[in-house]
Design an enzyme around this catalytic site. Structure first.
Site, PDB file in Angstrom:
ATOM      1  N   ASP A  83       0.203   7.660  16.131  1.00  0.00           N
ATOM      2  CA  ASP A  83      -1.164   8.190  16.055  1.00  0.00           C
ATOM      3  C   ASP A  83      -1.233   9.249  14.942  1.00  0.00           C
ATOM      4  O   ASP A  83      -0.439  10.192  14.921  1.00  0.00           O
ATOM      5  CB  ASP A  83      -1.516   8.815  17.416  1.00  0.00           C
ATOM      6  CG  ASP A  83      -2.984   9.183  17.534  1.00  0.00           C
ATOM      7  OD1 ASP A  83      -3.822   8.543  16.873  1.00  0.00           O
ATOM      8  OD2 ASP A  83      -3.300  10.121  18.310  1.00  0.00           O
ATOM      9  N   HIS A 188     -12.515  14.767  18.142  1.00  0.00           N
ATOM     10  CA  HIS A 188     -11.384  14.940  19.059  1.00  0.00           C
ATOM     11  C   HIS A 188     -11.671  16.108  20.017  1.00  0.00           C
ATOM     12  O   HIS A 188     -12.430  17.005  19.682  1.00  0.00           O
ATOM     13  CB  HIS A 188     -10.103  15.226  18.274  1.00  0.00           C
ATOM     14  CG  HIS A 188      -9.618  14.050  17.482  1.00  0.00           C
ATOM     15  ND1 HIS A 188      -9.681  14.000  16.115  1.00  0.00           N
ATOM     16  CD2 HIS A 188      -9.072  12.874  17.864  1.00  0.00           C
ATOM     17  CE1 HIS A 188      -9.186  12.839  15.701  1.00  0.00           C
ATOM     18  NE2 HIS A 188      -8.813  12.145  16.732  1.00  0.00           N
ATOM     19  N   LYS A 192     -17.312  17.718  22.405  1.00  0.00           N
ATOM     20  CA  LYS A 192     -17.696  16.816  21.318  1.00  0.00           C
ATOM     21  C   LYS A 192     -19.142  16.995  20.883  1.00  0.00           C
ATOM     22  O   LYS A 192     -19.487  16.756  19.734  1.00  0.00           O
ATOM     23  CB  LYS A 192     -17.473  15.370  21.746  1.00  0.00           C
ATOM     24  CG  LYS A 192     -16.018  15.053  22.093  1.00  0.00           C
ATOM     25  CD  LYS A 192     -15.864  13.590  22.448  1.00  0.00           C
ATOM     26  CE  LYS A 192     -14.515  13.303  23.086  1.00  0.00           C
ATOM     27  NZ  LYS A 192     -13.375  13.542  22.210  1.00  0.00           N
ATOM     28  N   GLY A 220     -11.372   9.884  19.174  1.00  0.00           N
ATOM     29  CA  GLY A 220     -12.220  10.864  19.862  1.00  0.00           C
ATOM     30  C   GLY A 220     -13.103  10.229  20.926  1.00  0.00           C
ATOM     31  O   GLY A 220     -14.271  10.576  21.060  1.00  0.00           O
ATOM     32  N   ASP A 265      -7.026  10.594  24.691  1.00  0.00           N
ATOM     33  CA  ASP A 265      -5.981  11.580  24.962  1.00  0.00           C
ATOM     34  C   ASP A 265      -6.543  12.695  25.854  1.00  0.00           C
ATOM     35  O   ASP A 265      -6.001  13.012  26.911  1.00  0.00           O
ATOM     36  CB  ASP A 265      -5.462  12.156  23.636  1.00  0.00           C
ATOM     37  CG  ASP A 265      -4.259  13.065  23.848  1.00  0.00           C
ATOM     38  OD1 ASP A 265      -3.841  13.255  25.005  1.00  0.00           O
ATOM     39  OD2 ASP A 265      -3.724  13.610  22.872  1.00  0.00           O
ATOM     40  N   ARG A 269      -5.244  14.547  29.524  1.00  0.00           N
ATOM     41  CA  ARG A 269      -4.910  15.975  29.653  1.00  0.00           C
ATOM     42  C   ARG A 269      -5.760  16.629  30.739  1.00  0.00           C
ATOM     43  O   ARG A 269      -5.282  17.452  31.528  1.00  0.00           O
ATOM     44  CB  ARG A 269      -5.175  16.694  28.324  1.00  0.00           C
ATOM     45  CG  ARG A 269      -4.325  16.184  27.179  1.00  0.00           C
ATOM     46  CD  ARG A 269      -4.701  16.856  25.867  1.00  0.00           C
ATOM     47  NE  ARG A 269      -3.899  16.324  24.766  1.00  0.00           N
ATOM     48  CZ  ARG A 269      -3.776  16.888  23.589  1.00  0.00           C
ATOM     49  NH1 ARG A 269      -4.416  18.008  23.316  1.00  0.00           N
ATOM     50  NH2 ARG A 269      -3.036  16.350  22.651  1.00  0.00           N
ATOM     51  N   ARG A 290       6.960  18.047  41.820  1.00  0.00           N
ATOM     52  CA  ARG A 290       6.544  16.699  42.230  1.00  0.00           C
ATOM     53  C   ARG A 290       5.228  16.759  42.987  1.00  0.00           C
ATOM     54  O   ARG A 290       4.456  15.810  42.968  1.00  0.00           O
ATOM     55  CB  ARG A 290       7.630  16.064  43.113  1.00  0.00           C
ATOM     56  CG  ARG A 290       8.900  15.787  42.349  1.00  0.00           C
ATOM     57  CD  ARG A 290      10.028  15.368  43.260  1.00  0.00           C
ATOM     58  NE  ARG A 290      10.417  16.451  44.178  1.00  0.00           N
ATOM     59  CZ  ARG A 290      11.500  16.442  44.938  1.00  0.00           C
ATOM     60  NH1 ARG A 290      12.310  15.410  44.898  1.00  0.00           N
ATOM     61  NH2 ARG A 290      11.785  17.448  45.737  1.00  0.00           N
TER      62      ARG A 290
HETATM   63  P1  13P Z   1      -9.882  12.343  22.452  1.00  0.00           P
HETATM   64  O1  13P Z   1      -9.627  13.759  22.074  1.00  0.00           O
HETATM   65  O2  13P Z   1     -11.359  12.079  22.577  1.00  0.00           O
HETATM   66  O3  13P Z   1      -9.150  11.900  23.649  1.00  0.00           O
HETATM   67  O4  13P Z   1      -9.366  11.429  21.229  1.00  0.00           O
HETATM   68  C1  13P Z   1      -8.018  11.131  21.092  1.00  0.00           C
HETATM   69  C2  13P Z   1      -7.697  10.488  19.795  1.00  0.00           C
HETATM   70  O5  13P Z   1      -8.544  10.116  19.012  1.00  0.00           O
HETATM   71  C3  13P Z   1      -6.259  10.313  19.466  1.00  0.00           C
HETATM   72  O6  13P Z   1      -6.065   9.835  18.179  1.00  0.00           O
HETATM   73  O1  G3H Z   2      -6.052  12.855  17.954  1.00  0.00           O
HETATM   74  C1  G3H Z   2      -5.149  13.578  18.334  1.00  0.00           C
HETATM   75  C2  G3H Z   2      -4.461  13.321  19.600  1.00  0.00           C
HETATM   76  O2  G3H Z   2      -5.211  13.836  20.670  1.00  0.00           O
HETATM   77  C3  G3H Z   2      -3.061  13.839  19.558  1.00  0.00           C
HETATM   78  O3  G3H Z   2      -3.067  15.202  19.667  1.00  0.00           O
HETATM   79  O4  G3H Z   2      -1.531  15.998  17.836  1.00  0.00           O
HETATM   80  O5  G3H Z   2      -2.010  17.406  19.883  1.00  0.00           O
HETATM   81  O6  G3H Z   2      -0.572  15.369  20.046  1.00  0.00           O
HETATM   82  P1  G3H Z   2      -1.696  16.061  19.330  1.00  0.00           P
HETATM   83 ZN    ZN Z   3      -7.499  10.565  16.743  1.00  0.00          ZN
END
Ligand code: 13P
Ligand code: G3H
Ligand code: ZN
Length: 340
Positions: A83, A188, A192, A220, A265, A269, A290
């Protein structure tokens, strides 16, 4: 035959009005939650790993976790994807590590430099049988290792940053990328939109017309479920005004507009954080990980299962058809991730 490139997935997704969820993994519980949900729904999936995830978890740990998942569900179509790769060197490293797909994100460079770095990454990846996602246009939201801008400033000026349909055609022809991440109003992170959440459907439609057959990717794309925001805020968190992409808009982009990959992502979270906060607040004597990571993992399973259904990604029950298509393409990758 579980590990594959994104090609068989996107071939069927483009024609079939569904999209493959691309979920970011950073640890065991997140990976298990995603895998369990996709196995229960017989849905293809993309496990994506950022530069930050490589640094946090260390690649050999992530490799072991993913191999365990592959061994548990050997029939599940899985692509392992980088990614937001920012350099050709990182792309090369991931190819060596056994990734089946990579993203090279040159969107923060001037156009010609983006073309150059993407074309170079495509050359390296295609020589190894690995598919490539590129990015054109700019997304909002600031993440570790991802270039962007404050999501609310972005929203106010969004027209300036959306992907240009004619430039997309030129970019595709010059780079030969396999899929394209487009800027269509998403950001992201968990904040948003300040105003009404709205994707630029007219822009996606134009890109589809100038680039027929090119699988589009929506970054995103977390929907920032209100139930998790409510739990976070109820139990000591501070995330007022968090807002994501409404699920019906994701569903529309997936069904009608050539979007084959949807990146998630933030929602993972949030699910984990909300449940951990809830356990800490309601059971203050609890200290067995756990008993708070477990509920977090369960929340991920149900959230991801919901996304795979017909109201969002519509990718449930597509695993057999994708496996059959991959076999027809006839290029099986190593059975285990990281295998030499
Ligand atoms: P989100 O922050 O909307 O989950 O997007 C994640 C993303 O684009 C990772 O590349
Ligand atoms: O687009 C970004 C993803 O949410 C990954 O985020 O670079 O904090 O792992 P990160
Ligand atoms: Zn992204």
């Amino acid at each position: 035959m579980p590990l594959m490139t994104t090609k068989p997935m996107f071939d069927l997704a483009y024609a079939g009005g569904f999209a493959v969820g691309a979920f970011n993994v950073n640890n065991m519980e997140i990976t298990q939650g995603i895998i369990e949900a996709c196995a229960a729904e017989k849905s293809p999936l993309i496990l994506q790993i950022s530069k930050g995830a490589r640094k946090y978890a260390k690649m050999n740990y992530l490799t072991a976790i993913i191999n365990a998942a592959v061994a548990e569900y050997p029939w599940l179509p899985i692509a392992i994807h980088l990614d937001h790769g920012d350099t050709v060197d990182l792309v090369d490293t991931c190819i060596k590590d056994g990734f089946t797909s990579v993203m090279i994100d040159g969107s923060h460079h001037p156009y010609d430099e983006n073309v150059h770095v993407t074309a170079e990454a495509v050359k390296h990846a295609h020589a190894a049988g690995v598919t490539v996602e590129a990015e054109l246009g700019m997304l909002g939201g600031i993440e570790e290792d991802v270039v962007g801008m404050d999501a609310h400033d972005y929203e106010a000026n969004v027209e300036k940053f959306l992907t240009d349909p004619d430039q997309a055609k030129d970019f595709w022809q010059k780079t030969k990328c396999d899929s394209l991440a487009v800027a269509i109003g998403t950001s992201h992170g968990a904040f948003k939109f300040k105003h009404e959440a709205k994707l630029a459907f007219d822009r996606i439609e134009k890109i589809m017309k100038t680039c027929p057959g090119l699988p589009l990717v929506m970054h995103g794309s977390s929907s920032v479920p209100q139930e998790f925001i409510d739990l976070v805020n109820k139990y000591g968190g501070q995330m007022p005004n968090a807002k994501g992409v409404p699920e019906d808009q994701i569903n529309m982009a997936v069904g009608k507009y050539g979007v084959c990959k949807v990146n998630i992502d933030t929602d993972l979270r949030l699910a984990l954080t909300a449940k951990i906060r809830e356990v800490f607040a309601t059971k203050p004597a609890e200290f067995d990980p756990r008993n708070y990571l477990g509920p977090g993992r369960e929340a991920i399973v149900s959230m991801v299962r919901r996304k795979l259904g017909p109201k969002v990604l519509n990718s449930a029950n597509k695993s057999d058809a994708i496996n059959a298509h991959w076999e027809k393409l006839g290029k099986p990758l190593p059975k285990f991730y990281g295998a030499k």
